[in-house]
Structures are given as C-alpha cells and as structure tokens.
Design an enzyme around this catalytic site. Structure first.
Site, PDB file in Angstrom:
ATOM      1  N   HIS A  73       0.821  -1.211   0.000  1.00 40.30           N
ATOM      2  CA  HIS A  73       0.000   0.000   0.000  1.00 40.30           C
ATOM      3  C   HIS A  73       0.857   1.263   0.000  1.00 40.30           C
ATOM      4  O   HIS A  73       0.394   2.346  -0.399  1.00 40.30           O
ATOM      5  CB  HIS A  73      -0.919  -0.001   1.225  1.00 40.30           C
ATOM      6  CG  HIS A  73      -2.244   0.647   0.979  1.00 40.30           C
ATOM      7  ND1 HIS A  73      -2.414   1.714   0.114  1.00 40.30           N
ATOM      8  CD2 HIS A  73      -3.477   0.405   1.498  1.00 40.30           C
ATOM      9  CE1 HIS A  73      -3.681   2.079   0.102  1.00 40.30           C
ATOM     10  NE2 HIS A  73      -4.347   1.315   0.936  1.00 40.30           N
ATOM     11  N   SER A  74       2.099   1.168   0.436  1.00 43.63           N
ATOM     12  CA  SER A  74       2.982   2.331   0.392  1.00 43.63           C
ATOM     13  C   SER A  74       3.356   2.705  -1.036  1.00 43.63           C
ATOM     14  O   SER A  74       3.793   3.827  -1.300  1.00 43.63           O
ATOM     15  CB  SER A  74       4.260   2.064   1.199  1.00 43.63           C
ATOM     16  OG  SER A  74       4.977   0.971   0.649  1.00 43.63           O
TER      17      SER A  74
END
Length: 485
Positions: free
Chosen positions: A142-143
């Site tokens: 998700h980063s």
C-alpha cells in the site's frame, strides 16, 4: 547507492503499520477468457510471454531502504536488477478448477506477507479455471499504490488485436516528479516538504478544529459523522494473519437506475447495499449495535499525473444508518452523511489533507503495539472504498478480462474491508476479512446482492421477473453465488 525516492507521510504510515498480523498489501484478482481458437496450453504461453520481460518500470523496481535503522527515515531505492522469478509465480487450481477453488487459493496468497528486503509486489498467473479460463492475482504494498494509482498501473489494451502489450513491470512511464533526485533521499527533500507543510498549516488547523468540535458534540452539520461516534463491533478487534476473500458483482446500469430513482449517487447506492447486508449479517449473529455503524470512505485527491503509484487519498466518515429498519430512511440518512463528510474535506487544501489524513488515522498506527489494537476506541467500523476502473473491456494477448475484483488490507480494529471496482459496465465487490474474526464472510457477499435487489424493489417497484431479467451475466466465485446455510 542507487537513486532514492522519498515517501510522503501517508506512504510512510503504511510502512510503519506493516506487521505479521497486518500485512499492508492491496491486490486485484482478474479473470480472463482465452481468445477463440486458443490452444489448450494458452495460459502457459501467457506465462512464458510475461517471463520474457525484465523489470524496468517504476514502482516495480523500488525497494525499501533504511527500514529499522536508527535515525534514518525509510526511502525507496531504485534496484537495477530485479529477480523476476521471485515476483512472478505460476499456479494451477486443483480439479475441478471452479471459482471456489480460486477463492481458497487467493485467500491463502493474500494471507502471506511480503519480503520487505525485495521490491514489494507479486503477480500470480493461475490456470485451471473451467473452460480454459485463467486468472491473475497481483498484490502490491500500500505504500507504493492506492486503489486509483493501482488501476493506473495496468497496461492492457481495449483492442484485442493490439493487446500484445508489455506487462506492468516493463511498461514505460514518466519518472516520478516527487523524486528526491539521486542520492538526496528523505533528508535532501526536507526543506521543500517543510515549506509545503507550513503553507498548508492554516487549512489543516481549520479541518482539525472542525473534527475536534464534532467529536465533542459541537457540530456545524448534524449529518456529519465524527471520529467519536463509531460503536464497537465484532470487526473492531485485533486481527490474526489469515485472510478470507469473498466477492459479489452487479451491473453499473442497475445501480445508476437505483441512484437516479432514489435521488442519490452510485456511491450512495453502494453504501446502502453494504449497509443492508451488514445490518442483516450482524442481526443474524446477534451482534448488531444499537448505534449506526460508521464507514470510512476513501476520497481521491488531486495527484501528479507523472507519479508512478503512491497514495493520494483522504477519508470521510459516513453513517451507514444500520440502526434504521426502513430502506428509504436508511438511504436518505446515508446520502446526507456522505454529503456532509465530503464537504468537510473540501474546506482543506490537498496539501493539508495529506497531513490531516495521517493525523486522523494515527490511532491505527498505535495499534501496531502489542495489546493496543483492540483497546483503542474505533474511529470507524470498516472501510468501504469505491474505486473507478477502466470503462471499456480490456484484453491481454487476445484474452478478454472478464472481471476485476479488488482485495484490500486489514489492520487491528479493522477486521473487514469492502472495496468496489467499476469495470466495463460492471461493479465488482471484494470482501477482505480476518479468517478468525469474521465468520462466514461469504454470507455478507450474498447479502449484498440481496440488498441491491431490495433497493431496486423499493425505489423502482419492479416485479421479480423483470428484475431478474436485468441482471448482468457476470461470473462470480461460488462462495458468493450460493448462500451457505
């Protein structure tokens, strides 16, 4: 040392939340039908084609650097040579190769954490579906990407005759404009970051003040859902590592018609369908709170079009009105709350919203500490995300992409996530749940389909026969197409 890329504060928060129990990757499950006249080993030919491309494109050549070192903020480092054999996997379903077997495999794959020493993505080509169909399950940290950015990384074609395109890890894209430059890292970009944050401070303080006043009951709008309203539910507990995935599908045409008749948007209909399903599901378990559940709704922010991946989202709290029995009253309460939540975000600048999002969601970072997750009062009960996907049918090597199911990440105190993806006239619901905390998540998927039927019946007054004739011929996993008793 290779070129480094800075993480914005929201990207960094997803890195900090990564644990064995809370892996922070998001994923997509796409199913494909082979082109007419394709050979029996077509899926294997697709895999060989994919394997022929080295990893050259951002963000698939990014690796975390500095994680866990004192005094050094994590950054992304560009890797010159990526081991494709590690990131690209080939699997086959056990006979009979149905949607149920696919769901079991994907649930297992989604439970596995990523190796933080390598670039944070994997793609699994899965063959063995009935009729020669195959699937692709791809996950990315998700980063590196939110839902909107993830869709932007796709490299399929809308023309089956021109669909011999490079895979996403080899597709040329403009360089990320937020780069710190070679060797600059997080600290080289710090002055510009500080200037940006200083300019956004008045807008940020205005938004935080409004949230604080609402939390103590001093609201400017009674329909605005504050961060202090969420009741504790079975979803707001510490999660374990294993995940369970279920799916549901509907046509965009149906939801648009319901929204028009009800005086709301497609997103309002999605929320109302999820609300009806959650109310029924929790009521059957004897766990329905007297207060309304609160959903956190991701809202896309303006993003740099030259940026490869990354996160540009904020969140609005919305009442799901699960305490209301009447369908019309429930829909109207959801519509008003959604409008009020988005209006609160619009008073802030995009730069302020980045900091606002991190501050508002900071309790979730605290849940990384052992024993803290279930003790922190929930600021919302679950995330319901509606991501716009490709409008036209997509093809790869002549194979048609039939469906696109999004699969999301969980955190402590958030044992359920519902993400919806629009694609080629369809809406595809992905339910991601903690295997040990949310029983029979397949029922929730089925109940969502039933709730759409109910909304259609209430607002469009259609007979059952006519309503059934308008259903889309969508494919869905068996776990979501039959009700478990």
């Amino acid at each position: 040392m290779g070129e480094t890329k800075t993480l914005n504060v929201l990207d960094l928060s997803f890195v900090l939340m990564e644990t064995r129990q809370t892996p922070m990757h998001v994923a997509g499950l796409q199913t494909f039908s082979p082109p007419p006249g394709a050979p029996r080993d077509f899926a294997r030919q697709v895999f060989r084609y994919l394997r022929s491309f080295p990893v050259t494109a951002a963000p698939f050549n990014y690796r975390l650097r500095g994680l866990g070192r004192r005094g050094l903020l994590p950054t992304f480092e560009v890797v010159e040579k990526v081991d494709l054999d590690y990131h690209l996997r080939h699997s086959a379903l056990p006979f009979p190769g149905g949607e149920r077997e696919l769901g079991v495999l994907v649930s297992r794959l989604h439970s596995n954490p990523m190796d933080l020493e390598r670039p944070l993505w994997e793609i699994h080509l899965i063959e063995g579906l009935h009729g020669g169909r195959f699937a692709m399950y791809g996950k990315i940290h998700h980063s590196l990407a939110d839902g909107v950015a993830g869709v932007g990384l796709l490299n399929f074609s809308s023309d089956p005759d021109s669909s011999r395109t490079p895979p996403i890890w080899a597709a040329d894209r403009p360089p990320r404009s937020r780069s710190g430059g070679s060797g600059r890292g997080a600290f080289g970009a710090l002055p510009s970051v500080l200037r940006s944050q200083a300019a956004a401070l008045p807008s940020l303080l205005q938004g935080l003040a409004g949230s604080a006043r609402a939390a103590i009951g001093l609201k400017h709008d009674p329909d605005y859902a504050s961060i202090a309203e969420a009741p504790r539910t079975i979803f707001n507990v510490n999660v374990t590592p294993q995940r369970r995935v279920a799916t549901q599908a509907a046509t965009l045409e149906r939801l648009k018609a319901i929204g028009t008749a009800a005086g709301g948007s497609v997103n309002d209909v999605v929320l109302a369908a999820c609300s009806g399903a959650l109310r029924r599901y929790l009521k059957e378990l004897g766990k329905l709170p007297a207060k309304s559940l609160i959903a956190s709704i991701p809202v896309a922010l303006p993003r740099d079009t030259a940026q490869a991946g990354g996160n540009a989202i904020s969140f609005a709290n919305v009442r799901l009105a699960t305490d209301l029995d009447d369908v019309r009253e429930r829909f109207e309460a959801i519509r008003r709350s959604s409008t009020a939540g988005r209006a609160h975000l619009r008073q802030m600048t995009p730069a302020a919203l980045n900091s606002y999002t991190v501050l508002i969601t900071s309790p979730q970072i605290l849940t990384r500490l052992p024993g803290v997750g279930a003790r922190v009062p929930p600021t919302f009960n679950l995330i319901i995300s509606n991501v716009p996907g490709p409008r036209s049918k997509l093809y790869f090597l002549g194979a048609a992409m039939d469906a696109y199911y999004p699969i999301s990440a969980l955190a402590h105190s958030q044992a359920l996530n519902i993400t919806v993806m629009s694609y080629a006239g369809g809406l595809y619901f992905g339910f991601t749940a903690c295997h040990d905390r949310v029983p029979s998540v397949q029922r929730l998927a089925v109940y969502t389909g039933d709730a759409i039927d109910e909304l259609e019946r209430v607002f469009l007054h259609r007979a059952t026969g006519r309503r059934a004739s308008r259903r889309a011929p969508v494919k869905r996993p068996a776990s979501a197409s039959r009700r478990k008793r």
